[in-house]
Scaffold this motif. Structure first.
Motif, mmCIF file in Angstrom:
data_model
loop_
_atom_site.group_PDB
_atom_site.id
_atom_site.type_symbol
_atom_site.label_atom_id
_atom_site.label_comp_id
_atom_site.label_asym_id
_atom_site.label_seq_id
_atom_site.Cartn_x
_atom_site.Cartn_y
_atom_site.Cartn_z
ATOM 1 N N ARG A 38 0.823 -1.142 -0.148
ATOM 2 C CA ARG A 38 0.025 0.061 -0.124
ATOM 3 C C ARG A 38 0.812 1.284 -0.040
ATOM 4 O O ARG A 38 0.476 2.252 -0.614
ATOM 5 C CB ARG A 38 -0.858 -0.007 0.955
ATOM 6 N N LEU A 39 2.096 1.325 0.696
ATOM 7 C CA LEU A 39 2.907 2.274 0.569
ATOM 8 C C LEU A 39 3.361 2.821 -0.787
ATOM 9 O O LEU A 39 3.603 3.731 -1.069
ATOM 10 C CB LEU A 39 4.125 2.144 1.535
ATOM 11 N N LEU A 40 3.493 1.686 -1.583
ATOM 12 C CA LEU A 40 4.041 1.999 -2.898
ATOM 13 C C LEU A 40 2.700 2.482 -3.851
ATOM 14 O O LEU A 40 3.182 3.054 -4.602
ATOM 15 C CB LEU A 40 4.431 0.558 -3.663
ATOM 16 N N ASP A 41 1.615 2.308 -3.481
ATOM 17 C CA ASP A 41 0.469 2.499 -4.169
ATOM 18 C C ASP A 41 0.416 4.163 -4.201
ATOM 19 O O ASP A 41 0.588 4.865 -3.312
ATOM 20 C CB ASP A 41 -0.919 2.027 -3.654
ATOM 21 N N SER A 42 0.034 4.737 -5.288
ATOM 22 C CA SER A 42 -0.043 6.287 -5.268
ATOM 23 C C SER A 42 -1.412 6.747 -5.085
ATOM 24 O O SER A 42 -1.677 7.853 -4.666
ATOM 25 C CB SER A 42 0.133 6.906 -6.762
ATOM 26 N N GLY A 43 -2.613 5.851 -4.814
ATOM 27 C CA GLY A 43 -3.741 6.316 -4.514
ATOM 28 C C GLY A 43 -4.201 5.523 -3.288
ATOM 29 O O GLY A 43 -3.598 4.629 -2.582
ATOM 30 N N HIS A 44 -5.344 6.151 -2.523
ATOM 31 C CA HIS A 44 -5.734 5.526 -1.609
ATOM 32 C C HIS A 44 -6.842 4.410 -1.593
ATOM 33 O O HIS A 44 -7.885 4.490 -2.288
ATOM 34 C CB HIS A 44 -6.499 6.707 -0.659
ATOM 35 N N VAL A 45 -6.203 3.359 -1.183
ATOM 36 C CA VAL A 45 -7.131 1.975 -1.270
ATOM 37 C C VAL A 45 -7.725 1.721 -0.032
ATOM 38 O O VAL A 45 -6.875 1.278 0.900
ATOM 39 C CB VAL A 45 -6.524 1.082 -1.935
ATOM 40 N N ALA A 46 -8.990 1.575 0.012
ATOM 41 C CA ALA A 46 -9.819 1.205 1.306
ATOM 42 C C ALA A 46 -9.879 -0.235 1.294
ATOM 43 O O ALA A 46 -10.416 -0.799 0.303
ATOM 44 C CB ALA A 46 -11.122 1.865 1.512
ATOM 45 N N ALA A 47 -9.252 -0.986 2.380
ATOM 46 C CA ALA A 47 -9.182 -2.519 2.058
ATOM 47 C C ALA A 47 -8.859 -2.933 3.581
ATOM 48 O O ALA A 47 -8.688 -2.107 4.464
ATOM 49 C CB ALA A 47 -8.202 -3.033 1.221
ATOM 50 N N SER A 48 -9.260 -4.262 3.691
ATOM 51 C CA SER A 48 -9.140 -4.818 5.041
ATOM 52 C C SER A 48 -7.716 -5.688 4.881
ATOM 53 O O SER A 48 -7.354 -6.398 3.987
ATOM 54 C CB SER A 48 -10.188 -5.764 5.560
ATOM 55 N N PRO A 49 -7.067 -5.665 5.875
ATOM 56 C CA PRO A 49 -7.081 -4.797 7.303
ATOM 57 C C PRO A 49 -6.737 -3.262 7.045
ATOM 58 O O PRO A 49 -5.950 -2.865 6.188
ATOM 59 C CB PRO A 49 -6.279 -5.454 8.310
ATOM 60 N N ASP A 50 -7.200 -2.474 8.066
ATOM 61 C CA ASP A 50 -7.015 -1.187 8.016
ATOM 62 C C ASP A 50 -5.878 -0.826 8.769
ATOM 63 O O ASP A 50 -5.328 -1.716 9.714
ATOM 64 C CB ASP A 50 -7.931 -0.374 8.649
ATOM 65 N N PHE A 51 -4.895 0.149 8.747
ATOM 66 C CA PHE A 51 -3.651 0.343 9.380
ATOM 67 C C PHE A 51 -3.850 1.703 10.035
ATOM 68 O O PHE A 51 -4.067 2.632 9.579
ATOM 69 C CB PHE A 51 -2.461 0.319 8.500
#
Length: 399
Positions: A38-51
């Motif tokens: 997720r840190l490499l993704d440029s967009g905000h992706v809502a998924a489980s689990p949350d951090f």
């Protein structure tokens, strides 16, 4: 009367630190892999689990405060990444430490040390936040509030792990750099020829209330660093090849010249607020029964040591004083989070509201010393008598 606690301060952590299991999204390794992706993704992706992430600076956790109640300053992963980016810091997977997850939420909690960023004090959700000394939060915590005690335990666990990472940057066997493994739960030497595995360690410390049964009194000591009027139990580190009971007898003899016979276990407490060179101590509490009574103080270790009667100890255990200390510390935290104006002082240290100061007082309910002392002083009030101290239960129902 004595103060009841279900567990000591810094114990009872509500986060579950799971052992690695293949395919479990909440295990340290799987959660870290997801976090890196997720840190490499440029967009905000809502998924489980949350951090959620807790920032630390020089051993101080980020906290917010409202109406005298402090809370840990958890930040969402994307807010944390953006916040650090504004300060020129890149958030990477190797810089975070896994703290655990909760049974009720699909959330994994992390901690990250940002000690190099002195100006990083964010304002989040309209509430100011501040990096607050863990000892201040410890005193400011309402010991009757289970949620607050849980927050303190999480902060203590996180500080201990981060400080351990700071003091274990190099391998003690070959001197090469170490790298974090299992989401920061252990480290490993970077040298292929060495490969030493390194785990967080806890330094055990015995803390003992020495009791003179015949004269119904207990032994208390003062160190030069103590504030005026404060007395506490004896304590000391365990030497290699020494049992806990032997350490109790040796430390008591070395510091006060008192010979101890029977040693009875009371309880233990994690203590992550010591010096940074000792990331976490485990305070192991005992009642120790004196065989001799003449005090001979080692002035290199202690300023003084004295016997005090049970009645004097009861008078010193005034819950109102400790409550006022807690309220004062909570006010300090709130002022820090709001931002104290230049020239303005933080809330003053607490004093007794009326009458003369008590001639002595003990560490507050956040310390195991308080509960050793309280348990002995009020043993008759709980109907246990001496037999209760001889056979303490695993719970705190007798405190």
């Amino acid at each position: 009367m004595s103060i009841n606690l279900h567990s000591h301060a810094f114990a009872g952590n509500p986060l579950r630190s799971k052992t690695p299991k293949s395919g479990d999204p909440f295990s340290p390794s799987q959660a870290l892999g997801t976090l890196k992706t997720r840190l490499l993704d440029s967009g905000h992706v809502a998924a489980s689990p949350d951090f959620k992430v807790l920032l630390f600076r020089k051993g101080r956790p980020l906290a917010s405060s409202s109406e005298g109640i402090w809370k840990l300053g958890w930040i969402g992963l994307w807010d944390c990444k953006e916040l650090l980016a504004k300060s020129g810091v890149e958030m990477v997977g190797d810089s975070v430490v896994y703290l655990g997850s909760t049974a009720e939420e699909d959330v994994v909690y992390w901690a990250v040390d940002v000690s190099g960023e002195n100006g990083l004090v964010p304002e989040l959700g309209g509430r100011r936040s501040s990096f607050v000394e863990l000892r201040t939060l410890m005193v400011a915590t309402d010991w009757a509030d289970e949620d607050a005690m849980g927050q303190l335990a999480i902060a203590g666990h996180a500080r201990a792990l981060l400080e351990w990472h700071n003091v274990s940057k190099f391998c003690g066997r070959c001197g090469e750099k170490t790298v974090p493994k299992e989401a920061g739960r252990r480290k490993q030497c970077s040298s292929d020829s060495c490969g030493q595995r390194i785990y967080p360690r806890v330094d055990p410390v015995v803390i003992m209330l020495v009791i003179d049964q015949e004269n119904d009194r207990a032994l208390f000591s003062r160190q030069s660093r103590f504030v005026p009027r404060m007395w506490s139990c004896l304590a000391g580190f365990i030497e290699p090849g020494e049992s806990l009971e032997e350490a109790v007898r040796r430390e008591t003899w070395e510091e006060t010249g008192i010979e101890v016979g029977e040693v009875v276990y009371h309880s233990s407490q994690p203590w992550p607020v010591g010096p940074s060179s000792i990331p976490c101590q485990l305070m192991v509490g005992f009642f120790a029964y004196a065989k001799s009574l003449e005090i001979n103080v080692d002035k290199e270790e202690l300023e003084d040591a004295e016997w005090h009667s049970r009645e004097d100890v009861k008078k010193a255990l005034v819950a109102a004083e400790y409550k006022k200390s807690q309220i004062t510390a909570a006010a300090k935290v709130e002022q820090m989070c709001k931002g104290v104006e230049k020239g303005q002082n933080l809330a003053a240290d607490f004093n007794v509201e009326s009458g003369e100061l008590a001639p002595m007082f003990f560490p507050g309910p956040f310390a195991i010393a308080h509960h050793l002392i309280s348990s002995w002083a009020f043993q008759d009030a709980v109907g246990g008598g001496q037999a209760r101290l001889k056979q303490p239960s695993g719970s705190f129902s007798s405190l």
